[in-house]
Design a protein around this motif. Sequence first.
Motif, PDB file in Angstrom:
ATOM      1  N   ASN A 196       0.731  -1.101  -0.001  1.00 51.35           N
ATOM      2  CA  ASN A 196      -0.003   0.051  -0.040  1.00 51.35           C
ATOM      3  C   ASN A 196       0.869   1.434   0.149  1.00 51.35           C
ATOM      4  OD1 ASN A 196      -1.457  -2.015   2.522  1.00 51.35           O
ATOM      5  ND2 ASN A 196      -2.941  -1.067   0.043  1.00 51.35           N
ATOM      6  N   PRO A 197       1.644   1.824  -0.984  1.00 52.88           N
ATOM      7  CA  PRO A 197       2.282   2.580  -0.880  1.00 52.88           C
ATOM      8  C   PRO A 197       2.056   3.984  -1.249  1.00 52.88           C
ATOM      9  CG  PRO A 197       2.405   1.427  -3.348  1.00 52.88           C
ATOM     10  CD  PRO A 197       1.833   0.938  -2.936  1.00 52.88           C
ATOM     11  N   LEU A 198       3.175   4.389  -0.134  1.00 54.74           N
ATOM     12  CA  LEU A 198       2.554   5.863  -0.546  1.00 54.74           C
ATOM     13  C   LEU A 198       3.557   6.704  -2.075  1.00 54.74           C
ATOM     14  CD1 LEU A 198       3.887   7.853   2.202  1.00 54.74           C
ATOM     15  CD2 LEU A 198       1.382   7.270   1.940  1.00 54.74           C
ATOM     16  N   THR A 199       4.541   6.212  -3.162  1.00 55.09           N
ATOM     17  CA  THR A 199       4.312   6.299  -4.335  1.00 55.09           C
ATOM     18  C   THR A 199       5.044   5.254  -4.855  1.00 55.09           C
ATOM     19  OG1 THR A 199       6.447   6.858  -3.522  1.00 55.09           O
ATOM     20  CG2 THR A 199       4.933   8.933  -4.208  1.00 55.09           C
ATOM     21  N   GLN A 200       5.603   5.579  -6.429  1.00 54.93           N
ATOM     22  CA  GLN A 200       5.637   3.621  -7.398  1.00 54.93           C
ATOM     23  C   GLN A 200       6.743   3.236  -6.391  1.00 54.93           C
ATOM     24  OE1 GLN A 200       6.129   4.092 -10.948  1.00 54.93           O
ATOM     25  NE2 GLN A 200       6.046   2.325 -11.074  1.00 54.93           N
ATOM     26  N   GLU A 220      13.039  12.934  -7.597  1.00 56.05           N
ATOM     27  CA  GLU A 220      13.844  14.032  -7.093  1.00 56.05           C
ATOM     28  C   GLU A 220      15.156  13.533  -5.602  1.00 56.05           C
ATOM     29  OE1 GLU A 220      14.784  17.698  -7.897  1.00 56.05           O
ATOM     30  OE2 GLU A 220      13.722  17.261  -9.780  1.00 56.05           O
ATOM     31  N   ARG A 221      14.612  12.668  -5.064  1.00 56.97           N
ATOM     32  CA  ARG A 221      15.327  12.097  -4.201  1.00 56.97           C
ATOM     33  C   ARG A 221      14.424  10.726  -3.544  1.00 56.97           C
ATOM     34  NH1 ARG A 221      17.350  15.940  -0.486  1.00 56.97           N
ATOM     35  NH2 ARG A 221      18.171  16.483  -2.937  1.00 56.97           N
ATOM     36  N   ILE A 222      15.191  10.164  -2.860  1.00 61.24           N
ATOM     37  CA  ILE A 222      14.484   9.235  -1.896  1.00 61.24           C
ATOM     38  C   ILE A 222      14.038   9.867  -0.559  1.00 61.24           C
ATOM     39  CG2 ILE A 222      14.356   6.819  -0.877  1.00 61.24           C
ATOM     40  CD1 ILE A 222      14.183   6.824  -4.276  1.00 61.24           C
ATOM     41  N   GLY A 223      13.448   9.749   0.131  1.00 57.79           N
ATOM     42  CA  GLY A 223      12.878  10.447   1.173  1.00 57.79           C
ATOM     43  C   GLY A 223      13.173   8.887   2.031  1.00 57.79           C
ATOM     44  N   VAL A 224      13.625   9.208   3.859  1.00 60.30           N
ATOM     45  CA  VAL A 224      13.609   7.800   4.504  1.00 60.30           C
ATOM     46  C   VAL A 224      12.429   8.496   5.963  1.00 60.30           C
ATOM     47  CG1 VAL A 224      15.267   6.656   6.092  1.00 60.30           C
ATOM     48  CG2 VAL A 224      15.839   7.524   3.806  1.00 60.30           C
ATOM     49  N   THR A 225      12.035   7.582   6.265  1.00 61.44           N
ATOM     50  CA  THR A 225      11.230   7.242   7.479  1.00 61.44           C
ATOM     51  C   THR A 225      10.887   6.222   8.362  1.00 61.44           C
ATOM     52  OG1 THR A 225       8.838   8.601   8.115  1.00 61.44           O
ATOM     53  CG2 THR A 225       8.581   7.093   6.505  1.00 61.44           C
ATOM     54  N   VAL A 244      12.047   0.657   7.669  1.00 65.07           N
ATOM     55  CA  VAL A 244      12.631   2.103   8.028  1.00 65.07           C
ATOM     56  C   VAL A 244      11.559   2.366   6.238  1.00 65.07           C
ATOM     57  CG1 VAL A 244      14.510   2.366   8.818  1.00 65.07           C
ATOM     58  CG2 VAL A 244      14.590   1.731   6.392  1.00 65.07           C
ATOM     59  N   HIS A 245      11.467   2.835   5.776  1.00 65.35           N
ATOM     60  CA  HIS A 245      10.750   3.456   4.507  1.00 65.35           C
ATOM     61  C   HIS A 245      10.922   4.283   3.615  1.00 65.35           C
ATOM     62  CE1 HIS A 245       6.146   2.341   5.822  1.00 65.35           C
ATOM     63  NE2 HIS A 245       6.812   2.819   7.321  1.00 65.35           N
ATOM     64  N   LEU A 246      11.415   3.704   2.896  1.00 68.14           N
ATOM     65  CA  LEU A 246      12.360   4.368   1.130  1.00 68.14           C
ATOM     66  C   LEU A 246      11.311   4.745   0.175  1.00 68.14           C
ATOM     67  CD1 LEU A 246      15.138   2.161   0.723  1.00 68.14           C
ATOM     68  CD2 LEU A 246      15.403   4.169   2.559  1.00 68.14           C
ATOM     69  N   ILE A 247      10.926   5.977   0.653  1.00 69.63           N
ATOM     70  CA  ILE A 247       9.465   6.424  -0.764  1.00 69.63           C
ATOM     71  C   ILE A 247      10.877   7.524  -1.781  1.00 69.63           C
ATOM     72  CG2 ILE A 247       7.170   7.551   0.080  1.00 69.63           C
ATOM     73  CD1 ILE A 247       7.978   7.283   2.472  1.00 69.63           C
ATOM     74  N   VAL A 275       7.733  16.865  -0.072  1.00 66.44           N
ATOM     75  CA  VAL A 275       7.068  17.144   1.129  1.00 66.44           C
ATOM     76  C   VAL A 275       5.712  16.451   0.937  1.00 66.44           C
ATOM     77  CG1 VAL A 275       7.065  17.527   3.211  1.00 66.44           C
ATOM     78  CG2 VAL A 275       8.534  18.504   1.889  1.00 66.44           C
ATOM     79  N   ASP A 276       4.790  16.072   0.741  1.00 64.59           N
ATOM     80  CA  ASP A 276       3.145  15.639   0.452  1.00 64.59           C
ATOM     81  C   ASP A 276       3.546  14.607   0.379  1.00 64.59           C
ATOM     82  OD1 ASP A 276       1.177  16.047   1.981  1.00 64.59           O
ATOM     83  OD2 ASP A 276       0.538  15.720   0.083  1.00 64.59           O
TER      84      ASP A 276
END
Length: 132
Positions: free
Chosen positions: A31-35, A78-83, A94-97, A102-103
């Motif tokens: 159930n991803p936030l983005t591909q 643009e980049r890979i976000g980490v949370t 960890v999530h790599l998104i 930012v949204d």
Amino acid sequence: MASIFSRIISREIPAHIVAESDEYLAFLDINPLTQGHTLVIPKKEVDYIYDLDDETLSGLHVFAKKVAKGIESVIDCERIGVTVIGLEVPHAHVHLIPINAVDDMNFGRMKLAPTNEELAETAQKIKEAIHS
């Protein structure tokens, strides 16, 4: 009782795995936030990420870096976000998104609903990029 992630590690539950080592596993979020949204976990089942020993924690981030570079090479972003949230599954992860804004990392927004075939195709592309 084993966490859902431990059941993925033992292959009791299928997952779209993009990378694996003796100590870590990376697989697509269903159930991803983005591909390309990927979860990276230690194979050692520890609930809270900051309860991991230093070697496992640092190894997790080094492994995640390798996975992030693979994602970044095949997903337009643009980049890979980490949370790290850690509330939904009692297994450190960890999530790599892939993000362009930012949204894109807003877990309160509607998630994507990719088909199994779409997930398999994305996983294969990332896996090939990591291993090339």
